[in-house]
Design a protein around this motif. Structure first.
Motif: not given
Length: 312
Positions: A1-28
């Protein structure tokens, strides 16, 4: 398979809430895409620079993965002496110039690969599958190893963010559980929330503009040598400049304490004795602070400016 462009998260000031979301540590660390093909491993940065051979400790991915071929997405992380992810140490590994130094780096800054997504498996494109399904496939096919792990999902973003504050880590990434894998930022499925960070730095110089002080040149010493971490002007007051002017004779030096790129001019260099606190959002890929702000001068010793980060 050819190169896959990585998906990038969008910066926001607070945490998203709701059952449809999962949350992960942002590894530095450094974003690394991994291609496995018939037991052979290839590693790439998000900008498609190949890093195969840079991280031999990650080669165990090939035999931990139950598949003939796959594309994985994750973060190359290096932990400091306090078991905290350190972008600076990760950058040292990423900037490997001489392959002969790999054994030394393996001992001093061993890397771990924290995997958070799988985009293809045995020739099948998984990018249209929902994240929840891709994550289940990843956990089923990739066994944990000494230097490889699959990141954990958390249901409560605010609680995870509070934990990151407590630990002094970078922040979190929130992802819509049913989302596809979309390259770049052309989506509303992944968001990142970052904590404001600060560190103690040393004022190593003063950049002048038209004979007027404009910004401070900052450095840290995480090892035996001083390292340049960028310029900062935001937060500086006339009182700061007055104090610098009054002590110019004591501070001035003929040369910088670290190597500087050719062409640096209109700079008054200082001996690395004056410390200050500086806040910032994150590290850039070239090892500079992004959006730095001077918080104030400090009476702390320059020996304490070792790159240790704190969160606010």
């Amino acid at each position: 398979m050819e190169w896959i462009e990585p998906m990038e998260p969008i910066l926001r000031p607070d945490a998203v809430s709701g059952h449809q979301w999962v949350h992960q540590v942002k590894w530095d660390g450094v974003r690394i895409l991994c291609q496995v093909e018939d037991g052979k491993l290839r590693l790439f940065t998000r900008n498609r620079r190949e890093r195969t051979g840079f991280y031999p400790e990650l080669e165990e991915v090939a035999w931990l993965l139950q598949a003939k071929s796959a594309w994985l997405d994750g973060e190359m992380v290096v932990f400091d002496k306090n078991q905290k992810p350190s972008f600076y140490h990760a950058l040292v590994r990423e900037r490997l110039g001489d392959p002969a130094r790999v054994p030394l780096y393996l001992r001093q800054n061993p890397a771990r690969y924290i995997v958070f997504d799988i985009m293809a498996l045995d020739g099948k494109d998984l990018r249209d599958h929902p994240l929840r399904q891709r994550k289940a496939i990843l956990e089923e096919r990739l066994a944990p190893g000494r230097n490889v792990a699959v990141t954990q999902d958390f249901p409560d973003g605010e609680a995870l963010l509070a934990l990151m504050v407590q630990k002094g880590w970078e922040g979190i990434v929130s992802k819509q559980a049913e989302s596809p894998y979309v390259g770049g930022k052309r989506h509303r499925y992944w968001y990142k929330t970052k904590l404001q960070r600060k560190l103690l730095s040393v004022v190593c110089g003063l950049s002048m503009k038209g004979g007027v002080p404009a910004s401070l040149l900052l450095g840290i010493r995480p090892g035996n040598e001083w390292v340049y971490i960028g310029k900062a002007s935001l937060g500086l007051t006339q009182e700061h400049f007055r104090l610098l002017k009054e002590n110019m004779g004591f501070l001035a030096a003929e040369t910088p304490p670290f190597p500087m790129a050719a062409g640096a001019k209109d700079i008054v260099w200082f001996r690395p004795v004056l410390t200050c606190w500086v806040s910032f959002l994150e590290w850039t890929n070239d090892g500079s602070l992004r959006h730095p702000r001077i918080l104030g001068f400090s009476t702390s010793s320059p020996d304490e400016a070792d790159g240790t980060e704190y969160v606010e």
